[in-house]
Design a protein around this motif. Structure first.
Motif, PDB file in Angstrom:
ATOM      1  N   THR A  48       0.836  -1.212   0.000  1.00  0.00           N
ATOM      2  CA  THR A  48       0.000   0.000   0.000  1.00  0.00           C
ATOM      3  C   THR A  48       0.869   1.258   0.000  1.00  0.00           C
ATOM      4  O   THR A  48       1.854   1.347   0.747  1.00  0.00           O
ATOM      5  CB  THR A  48      -0.907   0.017   1.264  1.00  0.00           C
ATOM      6  OG1 THR A  48      -1.736  -1.146   1.231  1.00  0.00           O
ATOM      7  CG2 THR A  48      -1.786   1.258   1.295  1.00  0.00           C
ATOM      8  N   LEU A  49       0.477   2.199  -0.845  1.00  0.00           N
ATOM      9  CA  LEU A  49       1.121   3.521  -0.883  1.00  0.00           C
ATOM     10  C   LEU A  49       0.109   4.567  -0.434  1.00  0.00           C
ATOM     11  O   LEU A  49      -1.017   4.614  -0.945  1.00  0.00           O
ATOM     12  CB  LEU A  49       1.587   3.855  -2.316  1.00  0.00           C
ATOM     13  CG  LEU A  49       2.154   5.267  -2.504  1.00  0.00           C
ATOM     14  CD1 LEU A  49       3.548   5.379  -1.871  1.00  0.00           C
ATOM     15  CD2 LEU A  49       2.231   5.633  -3.993  1.00  0.00           C
ATOM     16  N   THR A  69      -1.982   0.063  -8.867  1.00  0.00           N
ATOM     17  CA  THR A  69      -2.910  -0.993  -9.301  1.00  0.00           C
ATOM     18  C   THR A  69      -2.208  -1.951 -10.260  1.00  0.00           C
ATOM     19  O   THR A  69      -2.300  -3.178 -10.124  1.00  0.00           O
ATOM     20  CB  THR A  69      -4.133  -0.358 -10.005  1.00  0.00           C
ATOM     21  OG1 THR A  69      -4.739   0.555  -9.108  1.00  0.00           O
ATOM     22  CG2 THR A  69      -5.135  -1.418 -10.436  1.00  0.00           C
ATOM     23  N   GLN A  70      -1.482  -1.388 -11.228  1.00  0.00           N
ATOM     24  CA  GLN A  70      -0.837  -2.224 -12.241  1.00  0.00           C
ATOM     25  C   GLN A  70       0.287  -3.074 -11.644  1.00  0.00           C
ATOM     26  O   GLN A  70       0.650  -4.108 -12.210  1.00  0.00           O
ATOM     27  CB  GLN A  70      -0.308  -1.351 -13.378  1.00  0.00           C
ATOM     28  CG  GLN A  70      -1.441  -0.722 -14.187  1.00  0.00           C
ATOM     29  CD  GLN A  70      -0.948   0.224 -15.266  1.00  0.00           C
ATOM     30  OE1 GLN A  70       0.244   0.376 -15.476  1.00  0.00           O
ATOM     31  NE2 GLN A  70      -1.893   0.849 -15.942  1.00  0.00           N
ATOM     32  N   LEU A  71       0.834  -2.657 -10.507  1.00  0.00           N
ATOM     33  CA  LEU A  71       1.891  -3.441  -9.851  1.00  0.00           C
ATOM     34  C   LEU A  71       1.315  -4.402  -8.813  1.00  0.00           C
ATOM     35  O   LEU A  71       2.058  -5.052  -8.075  1.00  0.00           O
ATOM     36  CB  LEU A  71       2.904  -2.498  -9.189  1.00  0.00           C
ATOM     37  CG  LEU A  71       3.752  -1.663 -10.174  1.00  0.00           C
ATOM     38  CD1 LEU A  71       4.539  -0.590  -9.424  1.00  0.00           C
ATOM     39  CD2 LEU A  71       4.700  -2.543 -10.973  1.00  0.00           C
ATOM     40  N   GLY A  72      -0.006  -4.478  -8.754  1.00  0.00           N
ATOM     41  CA  GLY A  72      -0.643  -5.446  -7.857  1.00  0.00           C
ATOM     42  C   GLY A  72      -0.861  -4.929  -6.447  1.00  0.00           C
ATOM     43  O   GLY A  72      -1.285  -5.690  -5.557  1.00  0.00           O
ATOM     44  N   GLY A  73      -0.588  -3.643  -6.219  1.00  0.00           N
ATOM     45  CA  GLY A  73      -0.773  -3.066  -4.886  1.00  0.00           C
ATOM     46  C   GLY A  73      -1.948  -2.103  -4.881  1.00  0.00           C
ATOM     47  O   GLY A  73      -2.809  -2.136  -5.759  1.00  0.00           O
ATOM     48  N   HIS A  74      -1.940  -1.205  -3.891  1.00  0.00           N
ATOM     49  CA  HIS A  74      -3.073  -0.303  -3.718  1.00  0.00           C
ATOM     50  C   HIS A  74      -2.560   1.085  -3.331  1.00  0.00           C
ATOM     51  O   HIS A  74      -1.705   1.217  -2.442  1.00  0.00           O
ATOM     52  CB  HIS A  74      -3.980  -0.859  -2.610  1.00  0.00           C
ATOM     53  CG  HIS A  74      -5.237  -0.070  -2.393  1.00  0.00           C
ATOM     54  ND1 HIS A  74      -6.059   0.334  -3.423  1.00  0.00           N
ATOM     55  CD2 HIS A  74      -5.806   0.385  -1.250  1.00  0.00           C
ATOM     56  CE1 HIS A  74      -7.081   1.004  -2.924  1.00  0.00           C
ATOM     57  NE2 HIS A  74      -6.957   1.061  -1.617  1.00  0.00           N
ATOM     58  N   ARG A 100       3.436   2.447  10.027  1.00  0.00           N
ATOM     59  CA  ARG A 100       3.067   1.194  10.710  1.00  0.00           C
ATOM     60  C   ARG A 100       2.081   0.380   9.863  1.00  0.00           C
ATOM     61  O   ARG A 100       1.943  -0.823  10.046  1.00  0.00           O
ATOM     62  CB  ARG A 100       2.402   1.495  12.065  1.00  0.00           C
ATOM     63  CG  ARG A 100       3.319   2.122  13.093  1.00  0.00           C
ATOM     64  CD  ARG A 100       4.245   1.078  13.717  1.00  0.00           C
ATOM     65  NE  ARG A 100       5.081   1.673  14.752  1.00  0.00           N
ATOM     66  CZ  ARG A 100       4.912   1.470  16.072  1.00  0.00           C
ATOM     67  NH1 ARG A 100       3.945   0.707  16.513  1.00  0.00           N
ATOM     68  NH2 ARG A 100       5.722   2.046  16.932  1.00  0.00           N
ATOM     69  N   TYR A 101       1.347   1.072   8.979  1.00  0.00           N
ATOM     70  CA  TYR A 101       0.301   0.390   8.196  1.00  0.00           C
ATOM     71  C   TYR A 101       0.803  -0.064   6.822  1.00  0.00           C
ATOM     72  O   TYR A 101       0.526  -1.163   6.383  1.00  0.00           O
ATOM     73  CB  TYR A 101      -0.882   1.328   7.928  1.00  0.00           C
ATOM     74  CG  TYR A 101      -1.600   1.886   9.128  1.00  0.00           C
ATOM     75  CD1 TYR A 101      -1.685   1.174  10.314  1.00  0.00           C
ATOM     76  CD2 TYR A 101      -2.220   3.125   9.046  1.00  0.00           C
ATOM     77  CE1 TYR A 101      -2.368   1.693  11.415  1.00  0.00           C
ATOM     78  CE2 TYR A 101      -2.910   3.653  10.136  1.00  0.00           C
ATOM     79  CZ  TYR A 101      -2.972   2.942  11.318  1.00  0.00           C
ATOM     80  OH  TYR A 101      -3.645   3.453  12.383  1.00  0.00           O
ATOM     81  N   GLY A 102       1.459   0.854   6.124  1.00  0.00           N
ATOM     82  CA  GLY A 102       1.699   0.622   4.693  1.00  0.00           C
ATOM     83  C   GLY A 102       3.155   0.487   4.338  1.00  0.00           C
ATOM     84  O   GLY A 102       4.023   0.249   5.195  1.00  0.00           O
ATOM     85  N   ASP A 103       3.443   0.651   3.060  1.00  0.00           N
ATOM     86  CA  ASP A 103       4.777   0.341   2.522  1.00  0.00           C
ATOM     87  C   ASP A 103       5.449   1.537   1.858  1.00  0.00           C
ATOM     88  O   ASP A 103       6.589   1.421   1.411  1.00  0.00           O
ATOM     89  CB  ASP A 103       4.645  -0.806   1.516  1.00  0.00           C
ATOM     90  CG  ASP A 103       3.946  -1.996   2.139  1.00  0.00           C
ATOM     91  OD1 ASP A 103       4.601  -2.742   2.882  1.00  0.00           O
ATOM     92  OD2 ASP A 103       2.712  -2.146   1.945  1.00  0.00           O
ATOM     93  N   ALA A 322       8.466   0.236  -7.529  1.00  0.00           N
ATOM     94  CA  ALA A 322       8.911  -1.162  -7.487  1.00  0.00           C
ATOM     95  C   ALA A 322      10.318  -1.277  -6.890  1.00  0.00           C
ATOM     96  O   ALA A 322      10.610  -2.241  -6.177  1.00  0.00           O
ATOM     97  CB  ALA A 322       8.878  -1.757  -8.891  1.00  0.00           C
ATOM     98  N   LEU A 323      11.169  -0.327  -7.154  1.00  0.00           N
ATOM     99  CA  LEU A 323      12.537  -0.391  -6.646  1.00  0.00           C
ATOM    100  C   LEU A 323      12.640  -0.026  -5.167  1.00  0.00           C
ATOM    101  O   LEU A 323      13.483  -0.561  -4.452  1.00  0.00           O
ATOM    102  CB  LEU A 323      13.442   0.554  -7.446  1.00  0.00           C
ATOM    103  CG  LEU A 323      13.767   0.115  -8.874  1.00  0.00           C
ATOM    104  CD1 LEU A 323      14.412   1.245  -9.652  1.00  0.00           C
ATOM    105  CD2 LEU A 323      14.679  -1.108  -8.872  1.00  0.00           C
ATOM    106  N   THR A 324      11.806   0.892  -4.722  1.00  0.00           N
ATOM    107  CA  THR A 324      11.979   1.415  -3.356  1.00  0.00           C
ATOM    108  C   THR A 324      11.057   0.765  -2.325  1.00  0.00           C
ATOM    109  O   THR A 324      11.396   0.692  -1.154  1.00  0.00           O
ATOM    110  CB  THR A 324      11.718   2.941  -3.311  1.00  0.00           C
ATOM    111  OG1 THR A 324      10.397   3.215  -3.791  1.00  0.00           O
ATOM    112  CG2 THR A 324      12.752   3.699  -4.133  1.00  0.00           C
ATOM    113  N   MET A 325       9.872   0.300  -2.747  1.00  0.00           N
ATOM    114  CA  MET A 325       8.866  -0.181  -1.776  1.00  0.00           C
ATOM    115  C   MET A 325       9.011  -1.678  -1.482  1.00  0.00           C
ATOM    116  O   MET A 325       9.468  -2.443  -2.307  1.00  0.00           O
ATOM    117  CB  MET A 325       7.472   0.131  -2.306  1.00  0.00           C
ATOM    118  CG  MET A 325       7.129   1.609  -2.187  1.00  0.00           C
ATOM    119  SD  MET A 325       5.544   2.010  -2.939  1.00  0.00           S
ATOM    120  CE  MET A 325       4.408   0.994  -1.994  1.00  0.00           C
TER     121      MET A 325
END
Ligand code: CP
Length: 325
Positions: A48-49, A69-74, A100-103, A322-325
């Motif tokens: 999640t971002l 969305t296209q990378l499969g996340g939210h 604490r919740y997301g990425d 994709a590189l950082t998260m």
């Protein structure tokens, strides 16, 4: 390389090496091809971002959210006026809780002398990457898209290209300095010669202009400042004529708008496009103030690549996430 970038913040391209930026461009090109071929790329499945927008956006919000969305996340859109920021919750507590919740946390905050400081305070208080969606000083994601566009339009070879960055007169509102500042910082690092043209009142932050000169010198590129609109176009391969506010000269909005009104001839027209190389391309980060910054003939003409440039926001930001998260 990819492991080294996990968890890294992205506030300005200055914080990333050329090798790291090249890694990002390579992945952006791969992701663009994958999307064209209809291949799924679930690199951020389940992640999640949080996207906090203190300022309006069409491209940045849509491309970050669609990219997740296209990378499969939210991607979750957050507006400060609907957050406890509106009741005074500080950057420290907001950062601690969201991480604490997301990425990942992405922020747009363009208020002059406030935005970058806010981003840095969040970055200092989060364990997840902080991505700059535009602040008062930098718009690094825009410049990533601009560079990918130059690479594509000039067959992968960018060293030795001449890029003109010209101020334009758009008196409907005072725009941040972040686009021209990020352009002059990053493009010379890739060996691109940059001519920056603006009326004297539209000087950029002195420390950024000095850093751009240092970057150009280190890379063996040229960086010149002119007060003649045409100089940005003369012999150029690409031009980015774009408005910004006289924020180094005055913070007073009516005075600033008056200064923007003072130079109506700083508008990109066909006669200016004729000054560049035959293959010169017209670029603009959008939104453009049609009629004031540029004529329809130019922005809708054959040299304009503005929609390719806008599309590339999606691809570079997917690579960044994709590189950082
Ligand atoms: N170029 C850009 O950042 O566009 P938005 O303001 O629409 O996000």
């Amino acid at each position: 390389m990819e492991a080294k970038l996990k968890g890294r913040h992205f506030i300005t391209t200055q914080d990333w090496t050329l090798e790291e930026l090249e890694t990002l461009f390579a992945l952006a090109a791969d992701l663009k091809t994958a999307r064209a071929e209809g291949r799924a790329t679930p690199l951020l499945s389940g992640k999640t971002l949080y996207m906090i927008f203190f300022d309006a956006s069409t491209r940045t919000r849509s491309s970050f959210e669609t990219g997740m969305t296209q990378l499969g996340g939210h991607g979750i859109y957050l507006s400060p006026d609907k957050m406890q920021i509106s009741h005074g919750e500080n950057a420290h507590d907001t950062a601690k809780v969201l991480s604490r919740y997301g990425d990942g946390i992405a922020i747009r905050h363009c208020a002059f002398n406030e935005g970058n400081a806010y981003l840095r305070e969040v970055a200092e208080n989060t364990d997840v990457p902080l991505l700059n969606m535009q602040c008062d000083f930098y718009h690094p994601c825009q410049i990533l898209a601009d560079y990918l566009t130059l690479k594509e339009k000039f067959g992968g070879k960018t060293r030795g290209l001449k890029l003109g960055v010209a101020w334009t007169s758009a008196p409907n509102y005072v725009r941040p300095l972040s686009v021209p500042q990020s352009l002059i910082l990053m493009m010379p690092r890739f060996g691109i010669d940059v001519t920056l043209a603006y009326p004297p009142e539209f000087k950029l932050m002195p420390e950024i202009e000095e850093q751009a000169k240092a970057n150009a010198k280190a890379a063996g590129a040229r960086f010149e400042i002119s007060h003649r609109f045409e100089d940005a176009f003369d012999g150029a391969d690409a031009v980015i004529p774009k408005s910004w506010g006289p924020l180094v000269t005055t913070r007073d909005v009516p005075e600033g708008l008056g200064l923007i009104e003072k130079y109506p001839d700083w508008r990109c027209e066909a006669k200016h496009m004729a000054l560049g190389k035959d293959r010169m391309i017209y670029m603009h980060p959008l939104p453009a103030d049609r009629g004031r910054e540029v004529t329809d003939e130019v922005i809708d003409g054959p040299q304009s690549v503005v929609y390719d440039q806008a599309e590339n926001r999606l691809h570079v930001q997917k690579a960044l996430m994709a590189l950082t998260m």
